[in-house]
Design an enzyme around this catalytic site. Structure first.
Site, mmCIF file in Angstrom:
data_model
loop_
_atom_site.group_PDB
_atom_site.id
_atom_site.type_symbol
_atom_site.label_atom_id
_atom_site.label_comp_id
_atom_site.label_asym_id
_atom_site.label_seq_id
_atom_site.Cartn_x
_atom_site.Cartn_y
_atom_site.Cartn_z
ATOM 1 N N SER A 459 108.602 5.958 100.458
ATOM 2 C CA SER A 459 107.485 5.552 100.349
ATOM 3 C C SER A 459 106.906 6.361 101.799
ATOM 4 O O SER A 459 107.366 7.120 102.631
ATOM 5 C CB SER A 459 107.193 4.537 99.024
ATOM 6 O OG SER A 459 105.348 5.157 98.851
ATOM 7 N N ASP A 470 110.114 16.251 111.668
ATOM 8 C CA ASP A 470 109.836 17.768 111.701
ATOM 9 C C ASP A 470 108.948 18.135 113.077
ATOM 10 O O ASP A 470 109.706 19.416 113.366
ATOM 11 C CB ASP A 470 108.900 17.860 110.197
ATOM 12 C CG ASP A 470 109.604 17.576 108.772
ATOM 13 O OD1 ASP A 470 110.799 17.920 108.850
ATOM 14 O OD2 ASP A 470 109.026 17.596 107.992
ATOM 15 N N LYS A 484 111.876 7.640 97.753
ATOM 16 C CA LYS A 484 110.828 7.511 96.484
ATOM 17 C C LYS A 484 110.001 8.900 96.786
ATOM 18 O O LYS A 484 109.790 8.457 98.092
ATOM 19 C CB LYS A 484 110.148 6.137 96.356
ATOM 20 C CG LYS A 484 109.356 6.339 95.035
ATOM 21 C CD LYS A 484 108.848 4.432 95.155
ATOM 22 C CE LYS A 484 107.796 4.882 93.828
ATOM 23 N NZ LYS A 484 106.402 5.623 94.790
#
Length: 684
Positions: A459, A470, A484
């Site tokens: 999460s 990224d 998740k």
């Protein structure tokens, strides 16, 4: 309202197959509750279906397909290991398969109550049969005798002989475990008789809410993996956040079959600090301080909770089964109950200084983040100030075991390591996408950074790790994360105008999905580390992707963002160095051995019922543990020990994954690609 009916169990139920042990004929009369739906349950069922139809992220059709899924999950919940119902029972119950959609929509769950009532009767029959087997003397050296413990995908027993054989195995397994724990024959019989009689007593205490909770949870989980119904008692715990302090040991429990299973560990609590309890462990016995253990197999979860929780400072001892293995003997864990405070869960930093190797004497910062609690980013700011004052060469952010928490904190934490920009995209049920951004224009730490994750990182942990990856801001290390990528909302079912005599529960359902700034979802796939550490668990066999009815992976458009770093040119060399190190590291040699053993045994579905085989396996495992411990002591220049009980505490702190993360971070710092020219970090 619960009425009562009388059920008689005759010796005819106890016929056994050829070669099985003879038993005494008995007749046992007990009263089972005649369970009926209560008035508030009709309203609750309608409100749950209405919530899901209007507000769930996934378009839902309450139809025959969903009815069939609910029916199958309901049966699996009632008889997970397929050792209560017969095949003929299942065939007779097939008439209900396509009725659950109309039943829930109309608030009439009489079919579900009929199925539950039959399950109560079958359980009563089986526990009585188990008691009858206690009059026999088991042969614990009968070669080839095994318990088939994993029957989730097995065929339903076709006749009573097959069912009796399954229960002969189960009772013998229970008896052998007690024998291996040092219990004498008479004591074994006494303990098991109490266990099975207690199970029968609990059947008579079943309430209407138990049925409603089971069927509505089955319905909710048939929609998606994180949609669930909470009973009134469960709702009360949720509202009070009791999973941070209830039981007094800092563990969240769930019931599976007849076992109480550790679902998760609360960071900073006694269970975590003991380093002896992990998710998926089973608690089979509880003792208050130095009193005798109480066997809790088959207990209701709320009864177990009451037994485990207690005042701060008091001691509780647990008998814990570490999964199922050939040496499945409970390990005793002693815990001192405590209140789980926020500061116990707070992020903490340490300075890592290697004693040997090419980076001997140099400093590295390690920030351990157990959860994404409110104000986490402010705590991490303070830790970064401390670490920068010590001139650390790099920072490791340790997110292992971090199951997530606040989305806002995931965004704010990411903002400490970048100047400004998007962090995560959130796509809701109406098709709208919003982007959570860092906007302060300040980078609080711009030096070498790695993020250490494992398969339990989920999460919010995945949001942070994905953002750092990224942006090229950090190198992610460890295992592929849980996967998740969904957002849930919690809603009570009660209305202010309700006049029901009994309370209503609540529902938790999925309302959105997370997406990385590059457009990919963290759902199912999680975050794949730049450098993956050895693991026994195949990502295809673990995490969200294995959750039934989990939402699928997909992608949306990427957002505009500027990569702030790129370790690509150095990563290949760092990976080669990493691989060379772990091949020579004795701790990783142990890990590789354990991985191979896991792969050999992971598909086993039986456990030996031969005492000498179990003892031999335990002796082999203890010998291996002692051998490894003494090798570690020798490498540390410490004296060897003769028994596992004599091991010094120093061995508890060995963490080869953190050591290797530190090595990689030092190497990353040595590339010179990072320059500390960011605005000064402050702790305000």
């Amino acid at each position: 309202m619960n009425k009562f009916v009388r059920a008689s169990i005759y010796s005819a139920l106890f016929c056994v197959s050829a070669g099985a042990l003879a038993v005494n004929s008995t007749v046992v009369d007990v009263e089972l509750p005649a369970l009926e739906q209560e008035s508030q349950h009709s309203a609750s069922a309608k409100r749950i279906s209405s919530h899901l139809l209007r507000s769930h992220y996934k378009p839902i059709k309450i139809n025959d397909d969903l009815s069939a899924k609910t029916f199958d999950r309901y049966l699996r919940t009632l008889d997970y290991n397929r050792n209560f119902f017969l095949k003929s029972d299942i065939e007779a119950l097939e008439k209900y398969r396509l009725n659950f959609d109309e039943a829930i929509g109309q608030g009439n769950l009489s079919d579900a109550y009929d199925i539950y009532t039959l399950n109560l009767k079958r359980r009563l029959e089986r526990f009585n049969y188990a008691i009858s087997l206690l009059d026999t003397e088991f042969d614990f050296e009968k070669k080839g005798d095994v318990l088939e413990y994993d029957r989730e995908d097995a065929q339903w027993p076709t006749n009573l002989n097959e069912l009796n054989e399954l229960w002969r195995q189960r009772v013998k397994y229970d008896a052998l475990n007690l024998k291996l724990a040092g219990k004498e024959p008479e004591k074994i019989k006494e303990l098991l008789q109490k266990r099975y009689e207690r199970a029968i007593k609990r059947l008579t205490q079943t309430k209407s809410e138990d049925v409603f909770q089971t069927v509505m949870h089955s319905f909710a989980r048939s929609v998606d993996a994180h949609t669930s119904y909470l009973s009134p008692r469960g709702t009360e715990r949720f509202d009070m956040e009791m999973n941070l302090s209830f039981e007094g040991i800092g563990a969240v429990l769930q019931s599976e079959d007849d076992f109480t299973v550790i679902r998760s560990i609360v960071p900073g609590g006694p269970a975590e600090l003991s380093k002896k309890i992990k998710p998926e462990d089973k608690i089979v016995g509880v003792a208050q301080d130095n009193e005798e253990f109480i066997d809790i197999i088959g207990w209701r979860l709320d009864e177990v909770v009451e037994l485990i929780k207690g005042p701060k400072g008091s001691v509780v001892r647990l008998q814990v089964l570490k999964g199922v293995s050939e040496s499945n003997v409970p390990e005793v864990v002693k815990l001192t109950r405590d209140k789980i405070k926020l500061e116990d869960r707070a992020a903490k930093s340490d300075t890592y200084v290697p004693e040997t190797g090419p980076f001997q004497g140099e400093k590295l910062g390690v920030i351990t983040i157990p959860s994404f609690y409110n104000n986490l980013h402010a705590d991490v700011k303070k830790e970064l100030v401390k670490l920068k004052e010590q001139n650390v060469r790099g920072v490791v952010v340790d997110l292992r075991g971090n199951g997530g928490g606040s989305l806002t904190e995931a965004t704010l934490l990411s903002g400490l390591f970048i100047d400004r920009g998007p962090v995560v995209q959130i796509h809701d049920a109406s098709g709208r996408t919003r982007t959570e951004k860092d906007t302060d224009g300040v980078t609080y730490y711009d030096g070498p950074l790695t993020v250490l994750v494992d398969r339990y990182s989920a999460s919010a942990s995945e949001i942070f790790a994905a953002a750092m990856q990224d942006y090229g801001r950090a190198v992610v290390l460890g295992e592929q994360t849980f996967g998740k990528g969904t957002v849930q909302r919690h809603r009570p079912l009660k209305r202010i105008y309700d006049l029901y005599s009994n309370p209503l529960g609540s529902i938790q359902y999925t309302i959105a999905k997370f997406y990385r700034i590059n457009g990919g979802s963290t759902q199912h796939k999680g975050v794949v580390p730049d450098i993956q550490f050895p693991t026994a668990i195949d990502p295809e066999e673990w995490g969200e992707s294995q959750e039934e009815n989990a939402l699928p992976w997909d992608s949306i458009d990427k957002v505009n963002y500027s990569v702030v770093g790129d370790a690509t040119s150095s990563l290949n060399q760092i990976q080669q160095s990493h691989f060379a190190r772990i091949q020579k590291n004795p701790e990783f040699a142990y890990i590789f051995e354990d991985i191979e053993r896991y792969k050999r045994e992971k598909d086993k579905k039986t456990i030996s019922l031969v005492e000498s085989e179990r003892l031999k396996e335990k002796e082999q495992q203890d010998a291996l543990r002692l051998k490894r411990a003494n090798e570690r002591l020798e490498r540390a220049g410490l004296a060897k020990v003769e028994k596992l009980d004599d091991l010094p505490e120093e061995l508890d702190n060995i963490d080869p994954f953190l050591d290797e993360a530190a090595n990689i971070t030092f190497e990353l710092a040595s590339t010179g690609m990072y320059a500390s020219n960011a605005p000064a970090a402050t702790a305000n």
